[in-house]
Scaffold this motif. Structure first.
Motif, PDB file in Angstrom:
ATOM      1  N   PRO A  34       0.749  -1.378   0.095  1.00 10.75           N
ATOM      2  CA  PRO A  34      -0.036  -0.054   0.041  1.00 10.75           C
ATOM      3  C   PRO A  34       1.000   1.380  -0.016  1.00 10.75           C
ATOM      4  O   PRO A  34       1.836   1.411   1.016  1.00 10.75           O
ATOM      5  CB  PRO A  34      -0.743  -0.048   1.216  1.00 10.75           C
ATOM      6  N   GLY A  35       0.601   2.189  -0.847  1.00 12.36           N
ATOM      7  CA  GLY A  35       1.148   3.410  -0.804  1.00 12.36           C
ATOM      8  C   GLY A  35       2.411   3.417  -2.001  1.00 12.36           C
ATOM      9  O   GLY A  35       2.743   4.513  -2.361  1.00 12.36           O
ATOM     10  N   THR A  78       5.709   6.910  -6.463  1.00  6.72           N
ATOM     11  CA  THR A  78       5.568   7.236  -4.891  1.00  6.72           C
ATOM     12  C   THR A  78       5.978   5.936  -4.329  1.00  6.72           C
ATOM     13  O   THR A  78       5.650   4.824  -4.572  1.00  6.72           O
ATOM     14  CB  THR A  78       4.073   7.410  -4.680  1.00  6.72           C
ATOM     15  N   PHE A  79       6.996   6.416  -3.276  1.00  3.95           N
ATOM     16  CA  PHE A  79       7.399   5.158  -2.418  1.00  3.95           C
ATOM     17  C   PHE A  79       7.050   5.308  -1.079  1.00  3.95           C
ATOM     18  O   PHE A  79       7.330   6.428  -0.450  1.00  3.95           O
ATOM     19  CB  PHE A  79       8.964   5.267  -2.350  1.00  3.95           C
ATOM     20  N   ARG A 161      15.508   3.446  -1.060  1.00  7.50           N
ATOM     21  CA  ARG A 161      15.352   3.182   0.192  1.00  7.50           C
ATOM     22  C   ARG A 161      14.488   4.365   1.216  1.00  7.50           C
ATOM     23  O   ARG A 161      15.010   5.524   1.285  1.00  7.50           O
ATOM     24  CB  ARG A 161      16.454   2.612   1.284  1.00  7.50           C
ATOM     25  N   ASN A 162      13.235   4.258   1.443  1.00 13.14           N
ATOM     26  CA  ASN A 162      12.585   5.426   2.184  1.00 13.14           C
ATOM     27  C   ASN A 162      12.514   4.886   3.717  1.00 13.14           C
ATOM     28  O   ASN A 162      11.663   4.217   4.164  1.00 13.14           O
ATOM     29  CB  ASN A 162      11.063   5.428   1.417  1.00 13.14           C
ATOM     30  N   LYS A 163      13.590   5.587   4.272  1.00 13.55           N
ATOM     31  CA  LYS A 163      13.651   5.363   5.839  1.00 13.55           C
ATOM     32  C   LYS A 163      12.567   6.083   6.573  1.00 13.55           C
ATOM     33  O   LYS A 163      12.944   6.085   7.620  1.00 13.55           O
ATOM     34  CB  LYS A 163      15.106   5.267   6.080  1.00 13.55           C
ATOM     35  N   SER A 164      12.152   7.042   5.888  1.00 16.74           N
ATOM     36  CA  SER A 164      11.141   8.132   6.809  1.00 16.74           C
ATOM     37  C   SER A 164       9.909   7.450   7.116  1.00 16.74           C
ATOM     38  O   SER A 164       9.737   6.264   6.719  1.00 16.74           O
ATOM     39  CB  SER A 164      10.998   9.389   5.878  1.00 16.74           C
ATOM     40  N   PRO A 167       5.344   9.040   2.658  1.00 15.45           N
ATOM     41  CA  PRO A 167       5.940   8.714   1.419  1.00 15.45           C
ATOM     42  C   PRO A 167       6.788   9.744   0.709  1.00 15.45           C
ATOM     43  O   PRO A 167       6.790  10.846   1.093  1.00 15.45           O
ATOM     44  CB  PRO A 167       4.584   8.780   0.715  1.00 15.45           C
ATOM     45  N   ALA A 168       7.660   9.160  -0.375  1.00 17.90           N
ATOM     46  CA  ALA A 168       8.589  10.093  -1.142  1.00 17.90           C
ATOM     47  C   ALA A 168       7.937   9.770  -2.506  1.00 17.90           C
ATOM     48  O   ALA A 168       7.582   8.895  -3.012  1.00 17.90           O
ATOM     49  CB  ALA A 168       9.929   9.517  -0.927  1.00 17.90           C
TER      50      ALA A 168
END
Length: 181
Positions: A34-35, A78-79, A161-164, A167-168
């Motif tokens: 999802p996302g 969108t990651f 890698r989206n470590k936040s 979303p990015a």
């Protein structure tokens, strides 16, 4: 994500005009992650020309997400946060199958033994539109990119890698090239 795509060009009278104004058709929203979403906005072939007066035909309908040499692609991706992919009930096999179905051409570049790592025969302009994301390179080296940062990749091995915790969103322009011997 519904993205309005306005295509401009030369109309049947030889004047500049709107050839198409609609929501981009090649949007892929993942059920298994999802996302995670990818939208193919435009595609060119090696023989694409400008100024054509032919009726508009959407070049993204049958295009792979990865351009061959001399071709190009424009995508929005969108990651979701990496936590989506690392949750206990994440089904990696289902995600892999869905990725292969929704993003043909690109899916085949991913390494089965190194999640997310892939190499493409392309020059990529990668623009962070919102959020932040890390670009992982060989040996685990990472480059943190934030809103409005741009990475130019030249056929190198990498992973996103989206470590936040949010979303990015990124824009990608990929230009297919022949790999140096």
């Amino acid at each position: 994500m519904k993205v309005r795509r306005v295509v401009l060009g030369v109309d049947s009278n030889g004047k500049s005009g709107v050839l198409s104004d609609e929501v981009a058709r090649r949007n892929s929203a993942f059920k298994s992650a999802p996302g995670f979403e990818a939208t193919l906005l435009w595609s060119t072939t090696a023989s694409s020309a400008t100024g054509s007066k032919a009726p508009f035909i959407d070049p993204t309908i049958e295009a792979n997400f990865l351009p061959a040499s001399g071709e190009s692609r424009l995508m929005l991706v969108t990651f979701p946060p990496d936590s989506v992919m690392t949750r206990a009930n994440f089904d990696a096999a289902a995600f892999g199958a869905e990725f292969g179905q929704l993003l043909p051409g690109l899916a085949e570049t991913f390494e089965p033994d190194a999640p997310g790592m892939h190499t493409t025969d392309s020059i990529d302009y990668d623009i962070v539109l919102d959020g932040e994301i890390s670009l992982e390179l060989d040996d685990g080296k990472e480059v943190l990119l934030k809103k409005h940062d741009v990475a130019v990749q030249q056929g190198n091995r990498h992973a996103w890698r989206n470590k936040s915790d949010r979303p990015a969103m990124m824009a990608f322009v990929l230009m297919g090239k022949t790999r140096a011997g």
